[in-house]
Design a protein around this motif. Sequence first.
Motif, PDB file in Angstrom:
ATOM      1  N   ALA A 100       0.854  -1.188   0.000  1.00  0.00           N
ATOM      2  CA  ALA A 100       0.000   0.000   0.000  1.00  0.00           C
ATOM      3  C   ALA A 100       0.890   1.237   0.000  1.00  0.00           C
ATOM      4  N   HIS A 101       0.864   1.987  -1.069  1.00  0.00           N
ATOM      5  CA  HIS A 101       1.741   3.151  -1.195  1.00  0.00           C
ATOM      6  C   HIS A 101       1.365   4.200  -0.151  1.00  0.00           C
ATOM      7  N   PRO A 102       2.337   4.813   0.509  1.00  0.00           N
ATOM      8  CA  PRO A 102       2.029   5.771   1.577  1.00  0.00           C
ATOM      9  C   PRO A 102       1.256   7.000   1.127  1.00  0.00           C
ATOM     10  N   ASP A 103       1.298   7.333  -0.165  1.00  0.00           N
ATOM     11  CA  ASP A 103       0.556   8.517  -0.615  1.00  0.00           C
ATOM     12  C   ASP A 103      -0.922   8.221  -0.862  1.00  0.00           C
ATOM     13  N   GLY A 104      -1.354   6.971  -0.635  1.00  0.00           N
ATOM     14  CA  GLY A 104      -2.760   6.613  -0.759  1.00  0.00           C
ATOM     15  C   GLY A 104      -3.197   6.169  -2.128  1.00  0.00           C
ATOM     16  N   ARG A 105      -2.274   6.143  -3.107  1.00  0.00           N
ATOM     17  CA  ARG A 105      -2.713   5.821  -4.467  1.00  0.00           C
ATOM     18  C   ARG A 105      -3.281   4.398  -4.563  1.00  0.00           C
ATOM     19  N   THR A 106      -2.730   3.458  -3.789  1.00  0.00           N
ATOM     20  CA  THR A 106      -3.241   2.083  -3.827  1.00  0.00           C
ATOM     21  C   THR A 106      -4.680   2.032  -3.329  1.00  0.00           C
ATOM     22  N   ILE A 107      -4.951   2.766  -2.255  1.00  0.00           N
ATOM     23  CA  ILE A 107      -6.312   2.839  -1.719  1.00  0.00           C
ATOM     24  C   ILE A 107      -7.256   3.446  -2.757  1.00  0.00           C
ATOM     25  N   ARG A 108      -6.826   4.512  -3.390  1.00  0.00           N
ATOM     26  CA  ARG A 108      -7.681   5.172  -4.374  1.00  0.00           C
ATOM     27  C   ARG A 108      -7.992   4.246  -5.547  1.00  0.00           C
ATOM     28  N   ALA A 162      -0.297  -1.777   9.124  1.00  0.00           N
ATOM     29  CA  ALA A 162       1.127  -1.456   9.113  1.00  0.00           C
ATOM     30  C   ALA A 162       1.948  -2.735   9.178  1.00  0.00           C
ATOM     31  N   GLU A 163       3.054  -2.720   8.443  1.00  0.00           N
ATOM     32  CA  GLU A 163       3.997  -3.845   8.450  1.00  0.00           C
ATOM     33  C   GLU A 163       5.388  -3.214   8.483  1.00  0.00           C
ATOM     34  N   GLY A 164       5.926  -3.102   9.703  1.00  0.00           N
ATOM     35  CA  GLY A 164       7.177  -2.370   9.835  1.00  0.00           C
ATOM     36  C   GLY A 164       6.960  -0.900   9.520  1.00  0.00           C
ATOM     37  N   ARG A 165       7.782  -0.365   8.616  1.00  0.00           N
ATOM     38  CA  ARG A 165       7.638   1.039   8.235  1.00  0.00           C
ATOM     39  C   ARG A 165       6.717   1.230   7.039  1.00  0.00           C
ATOM     40  N   SER A 166       6.249   0.137   6.479  1.00  0.00           N
ATOM     41  CA  SER A 166       5.366   0.226   5.322  1.00  0.00           C
ATOM     42  C   SER A 166       3.974  -0.269   5.704  1.00  0.00           C
ATOM     43  N   ALA A 167       3.113  -0.393   4.705  1.00  0.00           N
ATOM     44  CA  ALA A 167       1.759  -0.876   4.943  1.00  0.00           C
ATOM     45  C   ALA A 167       1.372  -1.836   3.823  1.00  0.00           C
ATOM     46  N   LEU A 168       0.492  -2.753   4.162  1.00  0.00           N
ATOM     47  CA  LEU A 168       0.024  -3.752   3.206  1.00  0.00           C
ATOM     48  C   LEU A 168      -1.497  -3.668   3.082  1.00  0.00           C
ATOM     49  N   LEU A 169      -1.969  -4.075   1.921  1.00  0.00           N
ATOM     50  CA  LEU A 169      -3.407  -4.166   1.639  1.00  0.00           C
ATOM     51  C   LEU A 169      -3.714  -5.635   1.371  1.00  0.00           C
ATOM     52  N   SER A 170      -4.458  -6.252   2.282  1.00  0.00           N
ATOM     53  CA  SER A 170      -4.838  -7.658   2.149  1.00  0.00           C
ATOM     54  C   SER A 170      -6.280  -7.721   1.670  1.00  0.00           C
ATOM     55  N   ILE A 171      -6.496  -8.266   0.497  1.00  0.00           N
ATOM     56  CA  ILE A 171      -7.799  -8.201  -0.185  1.00  0.00           C
ATOM     57  C   ILE A 171      -8.405  -9.594  -0.308  1.00  0.00           C
ATOM     58  N   THR A 172      -9.673  -9.697   0.007  1.00  0.00           N
ATOM     59  CA  THR A 172     -10.465 -10.870  -0.348  1.00  0.00           C
ATOM     60  C   THR A 172     -11.565 -10.396  -1.291  1.00  0.00           C
ATOM     61  N   ALA A 173     -11.555 -10.886  -2.509  1.00  0.00           N
ATOM     62  CA  ALA A 173     -12.547 -10.504  -3.519  1.00  0.00           C
ATOM     63  C   ALA A 173     -13.372 -11.735  -3.877  1.00  0.00           C
ATOM     64  N   VAL A 177      -3.373   4.393   9.489  1.00  0.00           N
ATOM     65  CA  VAL A 177      -2.756   3.069   9.607  1.00  0.00           C
ATOM     66  C   VAL A 177      -1.319   3.162  10.110  1.00  0.00           C
ATOM     67  N   THR A 178      -0.558   4.121   9.603  1.00  0.00           N
ATOM     68  CA  THR A 178       0.877   4.172   9.893  1.00  0.00           C
ATOM     69  C   THR A 178       1.244   5.187  10.966  1.00  0.00           C
ATOM     70  N   GLY A 179       0.292   6.027  11.381  1.00  0.00           N
ATOM     71  CA  GLY A 179       0.573   7.035  12.389  1.00  0.00           C
ATOM     72  C   GLY A 179       0.630   6.453  13.785  1.00  0.00           C
ATOM     73  N   PRO A 180       0.697   7.321  14.802  1.00  0.00           N
ATOM     74  CA  PRO A 180       0.849   6.856  16.184  1.00  0.00           C
ATOM     75  C   PRO A 180      -0.265   5.919  16.643  1.00  0.00           C
ATOM     76  N   GLY A 181      -1.488   6.142  16.136  1.00  0.00           N
ATOM     77  CA  GLY A 181      -2.598   5.301  16.557  1.00  0.00           C
ATOM     78  C   GLY A 181      -2.518   3.879  16.051  1.00  0.00           C
TER      79      GLY A 181
END
Length: 480
Positions: free
Chosen positions: A216-224, A245-256, A329-333
């Motif tokens: 999941a790209h941090p700029d949100g393009r994957t979400i969009r 979040a996965e370490g310093r990055s983020a993942l998108l896990s999809i079930t379609a 997802v990646t912020g303090p919360g």
Amino acid sequence: MSTAMARVPDSLTGQIVTPGDRRYAQLRSTYTTSASPAAVLLPKTTAQVIDAIRYAREQRLPIAVRSGGHGFSGASSNNGGVVIDLSMLNRVQVLDERAGLVRVEAGARWANVAKTLAPYGLVISSGDHGGVGVGGLATGGGIGWLVRAHGLTIDRVRAVEVVLADGTLVRADAEHEPELFWLVRGAGAGAGIVVAFEIEAAEQRNVGVTQLVVEAHPDGRTIREWTSYLAQAPRELSAAAMVYAEGRSALLSITAVVAAESLRRARPAVEPLLAIGKVLEHRTDLLPYPTLVPTAHLHPNVGQQRGTTTNGLFTGLDEAGARAVMRAVTGPGRAVVQLRSLGGAINDVATDATAYPHRHQDFMVAASVFPPQGGAALDAAWRAVGARADGAYVNFESRPDPAAFARIYPGETGVRVRRLWKRYDPDGVFRPALLTGQPNRSGQPARSGQPARSGQPARSGQPARSGQPARSGQPHRRRR
């Protein structure tokens, strides 16, 4: 309690569970919340539900109603009150195989519904966890694996049997008690106890299931890109995605899930999802529908998945909104965010046809945090996302209060819901915390109506390597 037990009606002898009973440990709590009710009643018939309501009211204690106990708010139990547990009211009957008409009692679990209907080649689009009870989900909405193809669960309900707070049994449909019928499809919690539903099932045996993990790209393009495609995808395709979040990055896990009987038909619908980001895992299978809501999900609920969840409905997501999701997802919360597809058959229904008025949105975003983090952390993570929301879904809200009511039942819908809750329950026996801001599990006078908002909690987990669909249910933390 011994004095109270002496007044239990003969019809419920042996069907009351108190703290000294060995069954109490598995009946006291919900999936999300530990609780300590004074008593749990286990009616087996509609007549016993009527007796249970009368008995519970005589005790002058808070009343909670439970079908499955999977609700985010934990409202299907309480502290010091009485719980009417419908788990023994669980029959599933095909009334008319040709028309697909099925009678389902409120205490049935969706895994059992799917298993019973499979030999007939029928499905009811429900939640995404087999352990969810029918009653809470089928009165709140029902956003499941086939929602874009077949609509919300409430959209296929053709009649209901409701026990009102005064013990009256009412059958409601489009011609008989139409106002009550409107109310229980989306706002059933304050109406009474819906003990059974007649639902028009759809013909379906198998479904195409694609599971993939992408960066999941941090700029949100994957979400969009995910939201943009789902907004205009074939309605046979419904999907859920978990952003974490996965370490310093983020993942998108999809079930379609594609409402198709062959992989040849299913694959073209999911193919565009492979282009939204770097694919780390991917598999596609043709599976019987019950595999999505398996009987393996039928576990007791003992407060095992604590967390706080909120949600919003959206039509499109701009760049700022997508970035806000990624920051949540990646912020303090470190919230876990879910994306759930809407649109399709949902939006074929008129806004005022049911008490679920959200008939133009394309997807839902839900965010959850887990102990030791709580509401403050969720609010901080959610603020920028929630400011862009256009409505909310009752079954994905941990903290029901008047502010949540305004998002869930906006405008004229809310006016009508309030008026009808007052009409059918004038004493406020089943008054939901959406009106009072006091969840009944705290032992406050606010009463819970139809169980626990057992709404289709969602855990679109990691793709399974065995060909089984990802375990779904309450959002959960990814553990390594």
